[in-house]
Design a protein around this motif. Structure first.
Motif, PDB file in Angstrom:
ATOM      1  N   LYS A   1       0.885  -0.796   0.475  1.00 31.43           N
ATOM      2  CA  LYS A   1      -0.130   0.067   0.413  1.00 31.43           C
ATOM      3  C   LYS A   1       1.163   1.568  -0.238  1.00 31.43           C
ATOM      4  N   THR A   2       1.507   1.346   0.693  1.00 30.11           N
ATOM      5  CA  THR A   2       2.817   2.632   1.294  1.00 30.11           C
ATOM      6  C   THR A   2       3.812   2.774   0.229  1.00 30.11           C
ATOM      7  N   LEU A   3       4.113   1.451  -0.643  1.00 27.75           N
ATOM      8  CA  LEU A   3       4.857   2.472  -1.804  1.00 27.75           C
ATOM      9  C   LEU A   3       4.113   1.982  -3.230  1.00 27.75           C
ATOM     10  N   ASP A   4       2.726   2.224  -3.274  1.00 22.40           N
ATOM     11  CA  ASP A   4       1.917   1.886  -4.405  1.00 22.40           C
ATOM     12  C   ASP A   4       1.913   3.160  -3.974  1.00 22.40           C
ATOM     13  N   GLU A   5       1.630   4.233  -3.045  1.00 22.66           N
ATOM     14  CA  GLU A   5       0.798   5.624  -3.057  1.00 22.66           C
ATOM     15  C   GLU A   5       2.497   6.212  -3.888  1.00 22.66           C
ATOM     16  N   ALA A   6       3.992   5.798  -3.093  1.00 20.18           N
ATOM     17  CA  ALA A   6       5.038   6.759  -3.601  1.00 20.18           C
ATOM     18  C   ALA A   6       4.772   6.221  -4.601  1.00 20.18           C
TER      19      ALA A   6
ATOM     20  N   VAL B   1      10.590  12.025  -3.677  1.00 19.79           N
ATOM     21  CA  VAL B   1       9.222  11.648  -3.454  1.00 19.79           C
ATOM     22  C   VAL B   1       9.509  11.297  -1.771  1.00 19.79           C
ATOM     23  N   VAL B   2       8.420  11.647  -0.959  1.00 15.32           N
ATOM     24  CA  VAL B   2       9.025  11.367   0.423  1.00 15.32           C
ATOM     25  C   VAL B   2       7.751  10.597   1.318  1.00 15.32           C
ATOM     26  N   GLU B   3       7.573   9.679   1.539  1.00 13.21           N
ATOM     27  CA  GLU B   3       6.396   8.550   1.984  1.00 13.21           C
ATOM     28  C   GLU B   3       6.438   8.263   3.758  1.00 13.21           C
ATOM     29  N   ASP B   4       6.106   8.023   4.162  1.00 11.78           N
ATOM     30  CA  ASP B   4       6.054   7.199   5.942  1.00 11.78           C
ATOM     31  C   ASP B   4       4.600   7.646   6.783  1.00 11.78           C
ATOM     32  N   PHE B   5       4.690   6.930   7.456  1.00 11.53           N
ATOM     33  CA  PHE B   5       3.203   6.224   8.382  1.00 11.53           C
ATOM     34  C   PHE B   5       3.078   7.731   9.411  1.00 11.53           C
ATOM     35  N   ALA B   6       1.213   8.470   9.313  1.00  7.14           N
ATOM     36  CA  ALA B   6       1.279   9.378  10.564  1.00  7.14           C
ATOM     37  C   ALA B   6       0.379   9.435  11.717  1.00  7.14           C
ATOM     38  N   PRO B   7       0.714   9.879  12.431  1.00  8.05           N
ATOM     39  CA  PRO B   7       0.370   9.437  13.973  1.00  8.05           C
ATOM     40  C   PRO B   7      -1.371   9.951  13.689  1.00  8.05           C
ATOM     41  N   ARG B   8      -1.692   9.073  15.003  1.00  8.20           N
ATOM     42  CA  ARG B   8      -3.170   8.997  15.447  1.00  8.20           C
ATOM     43  C   ARG B   8      -2.875   9.105  16.519  1.00  8.20           C
TER      44      ARG B   8
ATOM     45  N   VAL C   1       7.654  21.977  -1.997  1.00 12.76           N
ATOM     46  CA  VAL C   1       6.368  20.691  -1.649  1.00 12.76           C
ATOM     47  C   VAL C   1       5.533  21.076  -2.792  1.00 12.76           C
ATOM     48  N   ALA C   2       5.108  19.854  -4.132  1.00 11.77           N
ATOM     49  CA  ALA C   2       4.164  20.326  -4.915  1.00 11.77           C
ATOM     50  C   ALA C   2       3.014  19.609  -4.728  1.00 11.77           C
ATOM     51  N   HIS C   3       2.781  18.294  -4.522  1.00 15.87           N
ATOM     52  CA  HIS C   3       1.426  17.673  -4.098  1.00 15.87           C
ATOM     53  C   HIS C   3       2.454  16.308  -3.079  1.00 15.87           C
ATOM     54  N   GLY C   4       0.764  16.907  -2.255  1.00 16.59           N
ATOM     55  CA  GLY C   4       0.935  15.614  -1.465  1.00 16.59           C
ATOM     56  C   GLY C   4      -0.491  15.738  -0.380  1.00 16.59           C
ATOM     57  N   LYS C   5      -0.450  14.186   0.015  1.00 23.23           N
ATOM     58  CA  LYS C   5      -1.336  13.542  -0.438  1.00 23.23           C
ATOM     59  C   LYS C   5      -1.424  12.570   1.314  1.00 23.23           C
ATOM     60  N   VAL C   6      -2.599  11.967   2.190  1.00 22.60           N
ATOM     61  CA  VAL C   6      -2.845  11.251   2.962  1.00 22.60           C
ATOM     62  C   VAL C   6      -3.799  10.185   2.813  1.00 22.60           C
ATOM     63  N   PHE C   7      -3.473   8.947   3.406  1.00 27.34           N
ATOM     64  CA  PHE C   7      -4.411   7.734   2.526  1.00 27.34           C
ATOM     65  C   PHE C   7      -3.875   6.970   4.348  1.00 27.34           C
ATOM     66  N   ALA C   8      -4.950   6.100   4.286  1.00 24.38           N
ATOM     67  CA  ALA C   8      -4.628   4.917   4.789  1.00 24.38           C
ATOM     68  C   ALA C   8      -4.490   3.474   4.807  1.00 24.38           C
ATOM     69  N   VAL C   9      -3.871   3.295   4.892  1.00 26.92           N
ATOM     70  CA  VAL C   9      -2.994   1.684   5.276  1.00 26.92           C
ATOM     71  C   VAL C   9      -4.009   0.614   5.230  1.00 26.92           C
ATOM     72  N   GLY C  10      -4.386   1.233   6.644  1.00 29.23           N
ATOM     73  CA  GLY C  10      -5.701  -0.281   6.988  1.00 29.23           C
ATOM     74  C   GLY C  10      -6.412   0.430   8.454  1.00 29.23           C
ATOM     75  N   TRP C  11      -6.578   0.068   9.210  1.00 28.32           N
ATOM     76  CA  TRP C  11      -7.745   0.446  10.019  1.00 28.32           C
ATOM     77  C   TRP C  11      -6.476   0.857  11.398  1.00 28.32           C
TER      78      TRP C  11
ATOM     79  N   TRP D   1       0.782   9.092   4.987  1.00 28.58           N
ATOM     80  CA  TRP D   1       1.171  10.834   4.051  1.00 28.58           C
ATOM     81  C   TRP D   1       2.305  10.512   2.814  1.00 28.58           C
ATOM     82  N   VAL D   2       2.452  10.959   1.665  1.00 30.50           N
ATOM     83  CA  VAL D   2       3.159  11.301   0.410  1.00 30.50           C
ATOM     84  C   VAL D   2       3.231  12.093  -0.122  1.00 30.50           C
ATOM     85  N   LEU D   3       4.270  12.971  -0.275  1.00 32.47           N
ATOM     86  CA  LEU D   3       4.594  14.141  -0.700  1.00 32.47           C
ATOM     87  C   LEU D   3       5.461  14.211  -1.790  1.00 32.47           C
ATOM     88  N   SER D   4       5.279  15.458  -3.127  1.00 39.55           N
ATOM     89  CA  SER D   4       5.759  14.890  -3.993  1.00 39.55           C
ATOM     90  C   SER D   4       7.001  16.785  -3.571  1.00 39.55           C
TER      91      SER D   4
END
Length: 229
Positions: free
Chosen positions: A23-28, A151-158, A198-208, A213-216
């Motif tokens: 999931k995370t690498l697909d987003e990247a 391109v940077v991607e990582d998990f986000a705090p909850r 920063v040109a683009h950014g997106k948040v996403f859910a991997v699971g519950w 998030w990922v950004l360019s």
């Protein structure tokens, strides 16, 4: 370096984290400007150069080689055992260069490459481990060719935050290093402090549980300010 990325744990990493990694690498991958990479030979008369920082088992580099044949790929990781897995994944593929190095806060993030070398740098699931993220991102910026893509991607705090603080403590015990997750706005601010636009950014859910998030970004700062997400 944590034993989490050594020995049998490195061998089983892809199986253990399969859903999360896919999931995370697909987003990247979706954030990468593939047409720009394909245009490099015509524009510059050389193959596109791609660097995956904290490349782990080499999954992302393998995907990029399949999508853009002929690119030169470079992978850097601190774990020799993870790099063994990357060598297995990338065997028989041309123009692959893997380097064992601990990413840090040096002029080029301690990476042994010349400034302005790469047309694309990917940095996935690792920013949370960096003690000085701004300095690390600034080092990666120096490795980018002018106007090219990071391109940077990582998990986000909850939420709730007190629960997440306890979870970060557990991650510190597992990984043996400081761990701090960032929200997308926080990551964008870190990039801007590092001299990136920063040109683009997106948040996403991997699971519950896991969200990410990922950004360019690129190495050219625009007077227009940060892009909207």
């Amino acid at each position: 370096m944590s034993t989490y990325y050594t020995g049998r744990r490195a061998q089983r990493y892809n199986a253990r984290w399969r859903t999360y990694s896919e999931k995370t690498l697909d987003e990247a991958l979706a954030m990468i400007d593939v047409p720009a990479l394909r245009n490099v030979p015509e524009q510059l008369g050389r193959p596109p150069r791609v660097l995956d920082v904290a490349c782990g088992t080499g999954i992302l580099l393998k995907e990029l080689l399949e999508r853009v044949p002929g690119i030169e790929v470079y992978g850097a990781d601190a774990s020799a055992d993870m790099l063994v897995q990357a060598q297995i994944a990338l065997k028989d593929l041309p123009n692959v260069h893997l380097e064992r190095v601990k990413i840090g806060a040096g002029e080029t993030a301690y990476l042994p490459y010349t400034q302005e070398t790469f047309d694309l740098i990917t940095f996935t699931n690792a920013l949370h481990d960096m003690p000085d993220p701004v300095a690390t991102l600034a080092g990666l910026r120096r490795l980018l060719a002018p106007g090219r893509q990071l391109v940077v991607e990582d998990f986000a705090p909850r939420e709730p935050r007190f629960f997440w603080t306890a979870f970060e403590w557990l991650l510190r015990q597992l990984e043996g290093s400081p761990v701090r997750a960032y929200t997308l706005p926080e990551a964008q601010a870190l990039c801007q402090q590092a001299g990136l636009r920063v040109a683009h950014g997106k948040v996403f859910a991997v699971g519950w549980f896991w969200h990410g998030w990922v950004l360019s970004a690129n190495s050219t700062i625009s007077e227009d300010g940060p892009a909207h997400t």
